[in-house]
Write an enzyme that holds these catalytic residues in place. Sequence first.
Site, PDB file in Angstrom:
ATOM      1  N   SER A   1      12.202   5.924  14.683  1.00 54.85           N
ATOM      2  CA  SER A   1      11.175   5.472  15.396  1.00 54.85           C
ATOM      3  C   SER A   1      11.778   5.378  16.941  1.00 54.85           C
ATOM      4  O   SER A   1      12.441   4.271  17.358  1.00 54.85           O
ATOM      5  CB  SER A   1      10.607   4.242  14.813  1.00 54.85           C
TER       6      SER A   1
ATOM      7  N   CYS B   1       7.134  -4.427  15.560  1.00 54.40           N
ATOM      8  CA  CYS B   1       6.747  -3.756  16.447  1.00 54.40           C
ATOM      9  C   CYS B   1       5.492  -3.994  17.184  1.00 54.40           C
ATOM     10  O   CYS B   1       4.436  -4.257  16.381  1.00 54.40           O
ATOM     11  CB  CYS B   1       6.938  -2.451  16.020  1.00 54.40           C
TER      12      CYS B   1
ATOM     13  N   CYS C   1       6.911  -7.044   7.188  1.00 55.06           N
ATOM     14  CA  CYS C   1       8.209  -6.334   7.869  1.00 55.06           C
ATOM     15  C   CYS C   1       8.529  -7.475   8.850  1.00 55.06           C
ATOM     16  O   CYS C   1       7.731  -8.238   9.601  1.00 55.06           O
ATOM     17  CB  CYS C   1       7.473  -4.954   8.670  1.00 55.06           C
TER      18      CYS C   1
ATOM     19  N   GLU D   1       0.767  -1.232  -0.043  1.00 53.21           N
ATOM     20  CA  GLU D   1       0.197   0.043  -0.033  1.00 53.21           C
ATOM     21  C   GLU D   1       0.932   1.095   0.108  1.00 53.21           C
ATOM     22  O   GLU D   1       1.912   1.281   0.543  1.00 53.21           O
ATOM     23  CB  GLU D   1      -0.848   0.168   1.221  1.00 53.21           C
TER      24      GLU D   1
ATOM     25  N   GLY E   1       7.032  -2.119   5.719  1.00 51.42           N
ATOM     26  CA  GLY E   1       8.573  -2.506   5.651  1.00 51.42           C
ATOM     27  C   GLY E   1       9.324  -1.547   6.407  1.00 51.42           C
ATOM     28  O   GLY E   1       9.171  -0.439   6.939  1.00 51.42           O
ATOM     29  N   GLU E   2      10.548  -2.199   6.444  1.00 51.65           N
ATOM     30  CA  GLU E   2      11.658  -1.285   7.120  1.00 51.65           C
ATOM     31  C   GLU E   2      12.698  -0.996   6.164  1.00 51.65           C
ATOM     32  O   GLU E   2      13.349  -1.841   5.615  1.00 51.65           O
ATOM     33  CB  GLU E   2      12.490  -2.013   8.334  1.00 51.65           C
TER      34      GLU E   2
ATOM     35  N   HIS F   1      -3.552   4.646  17.260  1.00 55.16           N
ATOM     36  CA  HIS F   1      -4.660   3.972  16.783  1.00 55.16           C
ATOM     37  C   HIS F   1      -4.789   2.560  16.913  1.00 55.16           C
ATOM     38  O   HIS F   1      -4.161   1.790  16.693  1.00 55.16           O
ATOM     39  CB  HIS F   1      -4.836   4.137  15.165  1.00 55.16           C
TER      40      HIS F   1
ATOM     41  N   SER G   1      12.222   7.074   7.392  1.00 56.58           N
ATOM     42  CA  SER G   1      11.959   6.477   8.541  1.00 56.58           C
ATOM     43  C   SER G   1      12.239   5.176   8.855  1.00 56.58           C
ATOM     44  O   SER G   1      12.010   4.139   8.015  1.00 56.58           O
ATOM     45  CB  SER G   1      10.310   6.611   8.781  1.00 56.58           C
TER      46      SER G   1
ATOM     47  N   CYS H   1      -0.546   5.857  10.809  1.00 53.13           N
ATOM     48  CA  CYS H   1       0.575   5.249  11.323  1.00 53.13           C
ATOM     49  C   CYS H   1       0.397   3.742  12.168  1.00 53.13           C
ATOM     50  O   CYS H   1      -0.318   3.913  12.713  1.00 53.13           O
ATOM     51  CB  CYS H   1       1.423   6.229  12.345  1.00 53.13           C
TER      52      CYS H   1
END
EC number: 2.1.1.192
Length: 344
Positions: A211, A116, A112, A92, A157-158, A287, A189, A330
């Site tokens: 992050s 997290c 990912c 996306e 993803g990272e 969220h 990021s 996010c």
Amino acid sequence: MPKYPLLGMTLTELQSVTKDLGMPAFAAKQIASWLYDKKVTSIDEMTNLSLKHRELLKGEYDLGISAPVDEMRSVDGTVKYLYQVSDNHFVEAVYIPDEDRATLCVSSQVGCKMNCKFCMTGKQGFTASLTANQILNQIAALPERDKLTNVVMMGMGEPLDNLDEVLKALHILTASYGYGWSPKRITLSSVGLRKGLQRFIEESECHLAISLHSPFPSQRSELMPAERAFSIKEMVDLLKNYDFSKQRRLSFEYIVFKGVNDSLIYAKELLKLLRGLDCRVNLIRFHAIPGVDLEGAGMETMTSFRDYLTSHGLFTTIRASRGEDIFAACGMLSTAKQEESNKN
């Protein structure tokens, strides 16, 4: 037989293509201009190439631009686009229009590895890394491409876990033969990976957002397992070796969780941790996602947290939340089609 995509090729790679096809050397720059500047939809539109050379090119290559296969529109104007990157893989990208700017949040991987606690994408697990073509296609095929002012590598993803392809895409975005964007329009990021962070800083001039989410290593490792491999304190020590006082901006992302990291002790520890760094902090509203026992702090708490940090010399903002109703905000990038594919 599958054809090779031209989108995502550097000028050097295009020069190899034209040489192999017996085309003149200057044709590589012409192709790059059509691809990245003039936004053609087919090789046939590259009219300053001879018909013979266009046919040669079409024999082995295509543009490599694929339109989104689905979209969701938010009441606030945010649009989430679904791209198919292979037979069973989807990512996306989120288009975020504002009064004086329009930002695209771009993905770098399908799923990912970072897992997290607060992120829906991490709940999918890791499926694949994207190529430079698949990263740039999110921009090239965007219906609102001409309105774009900024790109953030903050999607699925990272980015530092796919650094070769991410750097290649960023190079094409900023190169004079490519899109010609200023690095100031692009932000990457990351959770902060030891092997990739230093290389990114030294090979790219784009903005960097880390992050953070907790200044305390033990708690950060619970929220973000990557802390165990490369601690935030080690990361800050590394970042202090570089100059972020000029055009490049260093930010720390901080999701504010109710009763978890929203008290004065956290604000004080943040000041202590980031002392000596030329940086800013972006506070982000959480969220809720299924199966995660975290709750977002209220706006009054976030405002007090921001004001305390700013009054003590650490510039802090509260990021506006967009696209929550279409699961585009996010930590909410998770596609039903990808999850369905993983089950099959």
